[in-house]
Design a protein around this motif. Structure first.
Motif, short mmCIF file in Angstrom:
data_model
loop_
_atom_site.label_atom_id
_atom_site.label_comp_id
_atom_site.label_asym_id
_atom_site.label_seq_id
_atom_site.Cartn_x
_atom_site.Cartn_y
_atom_site.Cartn_z
N MET A 61 3.36 -7.90 -2.62
CA MET A 61 2.72 -6.63 -2.91
C MET A 61 2.50 -6.48 -4.41
O MET A 61 3.42 -6.66 -5.21
CB MET A 61 3.60 -5.48 -2.39
N ILE A 62 1.25 -6.14 -4.78
CA ILE A 62 0.92 -5.84 -6.17
C ILE A 62 0.59 -4.35 -6.23
O ILE A 62 -0.54 -3.92 -5.98
CB ILE A 62 -0.26 -6.69 -6.68
N ARG A 63 1.59 -3.55 -6.52
CA ARG A 63 1.44 -2.10 -6.57
C ARG A 63 2.48 -1.57 -7.56
O ARG A 63 3.67 -1.65 -7.30
CB ARG A 63 1.67 -1.51 -5.17
N PRO A 64 2.05 -1.06 -8.70
CA PRO A 64 2.99 -0.74 -9.77
C PRO A 64 3.83 0.50 -9.54
O PRO A 64 4.82 0.71 -10.25
CB PRO A 64 2.08 -0.56 -10.99
N ASP A 68 -0.68 7.51 -4.96
CA ASP A 68 -2.05 7.17 -4.57
C ASP A 68 -2.45 5.80 -5.11
O ASP A 68 -1.63 5.05 -5.66
CB ASP A 68 -3.03 8.27 -4.99
N PHE A 69 -3.73 5.46 -4.96
CA PHE A 69 -4.21 4.12 -5.31
C PHE A 69 -5.25 4.15 -6.42
O PHE A 69 -6.10 3.27 -6.54
CB PHE A 69 -4.76 3.44 -4.05
N LEU A 70 -5.16 5.19 -7.26
CA LEU A 70 -5.98 5.32 -8.46
C LEU A 70 -5.06 5.05 -9.64
O LEU A 70 -4.11 5.80 -9.87
CB LEU A 70 -6.57 6.74 -8.54
N TYR A 71 -5.36 3.99 -10.40
CA TYR A 71 -4.40 3.53 -11.40
C TYR A 71 -4.92 3.72 -12.82
O TYR A 71 -6.13 3.61 -13.09
CB TYR A 71 -4.07 2.06 -11.15
N SER A 72 -3.98 3.97 -13.74
CA SER A 72 -4.32 4.09 -15.16
C SER A 72 -4.62 2.71 -15.73
O SER A 72 -4.37 1.68 -15.09
CB SER A 72 -3.15 4.71 -15.92
N ILE A 94 -1.45 -12.42 -2.44
CA ILE A 94 -1.09 -11.12 -2.98
C ILE A 94 -1.75 -10.03 -2.14
O ILE A 94 -2.74 -10.25 -1.45
CB ILE A 94 -1.52 -10.98 -4.45
N VAL A 95 -1.14 -8.83 -2.23
CA VAL A 95 -1.56 -7.69 -1.42
C VAL A 95 -1.79 -6.52 -2.36
O VAL A 95 -0.88 -6.13 -3.10
CB VAL A 95 -0.47 -7.32 -0.39
N PHE A 96 -2.98 -5.94 -2.34
CA PHE A 96 -3.27 -4.83 -3.24
C PHE A 96 -4.48 -4.05 -2.73
O PHE A 96 -5.13 -4.46 -1.76
CB PHE A 96 -3.54 -5.33 -4.67
N GLY A 97 -4.77 -2.96 -3.39
CA GLY A 97 -5.94 -2.15 -3.05
C GLY A 97 -6.10 -1.04 -4.07
O GLY A 97 -5.15 -0.32 -4.36
N ILE A 98 -7.29 -0.92 -4.63
CA ILE A 98 -7.55 0.09 -5.66
C ILE A 98 -8.73 0.95 -5.23
O ILE A 98 -9.78 0.43 -4.83
CB ILE A 98 -7.86 -0.57 -7.02
#
Length: 252
Positions: A61-64, A68-72, A94-98
């Motif tokens: 998982m690539i999620r900091p 939500d899924f809106l990132y700085s 890898i697993v992510f979503g923006i």
């Protein structure tokens, strides 16, 4: 439609669960931290150990952070660095979503991570279920070149969103792997498959065990959440994984 080899993926948060997934017959693990937040990027030491000890595929998982899924810009830079480290460790994918603020797939930033992944597999996670237009988001994900989509069909649980899962399987199943997740269990895998024919199933096979501490302070919750026990440990149940694998094998 990609249904020849139906895959079983186990969402894991520790090495014990990773080994249960492997010994239970799963095809791969999605390695995360922080179950209460729905999964964030795990420690590098855990990623390295999973890669070392497992023969099945490891997806990271690539999620900091949760939320939500809106990132700085800072968070996106961290995600890019996490991808680089995962490549160095040599995991399968890898697993992510923006998403954008408007709930659309952020094509620019997702494309940057897909390209940075190189030969790694890429899974767009349940951020799709939070998108403003589910089918349009699926189309964008396919166009961006992701390997698979993890989805509950834009509902809280996959069984509730099974009609939408069927739609993406029918329209995009020959282009991308569609993996049903959220609320998946041995009691509904067969029904989900017959209704939508997803290419894979994703679940944690969670069981809760009591930790080993005998002294327990009732006045303190380290996470600040009264409903989250400091003394319970979530593990993947190898017997549940074996049952799920048997059910999936009988679907072929």
């Amino acid at each position: 439609m990609i249904t020849k080899n139906i895959q079983l993926e186990i969402c894991t948060y520790n090495m014990e669960s990773c080994l249960a997934a492997q010994n239970g017959g799963a095809n791969r693990v999605e390695l995360c931290a922080s179950m209460p937040e729905g999964g964030i990027t795990p420690s590098y030491a855990l990623i390295e150990r999973a890669k070392k000890d497992l023969s099945i595929d490891v997806m990271v998982m690539i999620r900091p952070r949760g939320g939500d899924f809106l990132y700085s810009d800072y968070e996106f830079e961290i995600m890019q660095r996490d991808v680089e480290i995962c490549k160095q460790i040599g995991v399968k994918g890898i697993v992510f979503g923006i998403l954008t603020a408007e709930g659309k797939v952020d094509k620019q930033r997702n494309r940057i991570l897909v390209e940075a992944a190189g030969d790694l597999q890429t899974c767009f996670h349940r951020a799709i279920d939070m998108s403003e237009d589910y089918m349009s988001a699926a189309r964008d994900i396919v166009d961006l070149g992701f390997t698979r989509i993890l989805t509950s069909g834009a509902y809280n649980k996959a069984m509730q969103g099974i009609d939408n899962i069927k739609k993406v399987c029918d329209e995009f199943g020959d282009k991308i792997e569609i993996m049903a997740g959220s609320g998946v269990n041995c009691g509904n895998i067969k029904d989900m498959y017959e209704a939508a024919h997803p290419s894979a199933f994703h679940f944690s096979a969670k069981k809760i065990i009591s930790g080993g501490m005998t002294y327990r302070n009732p006045r303190v919750s380290m996470g600040g959440f009264g409903e989250v026990s400091e003394y319970d440990i979530a593990l993947s149940d190898i017997n549940e994984i074996k049952r799920a694998k048997q059910i999936i094998d009988n679907l072929r």
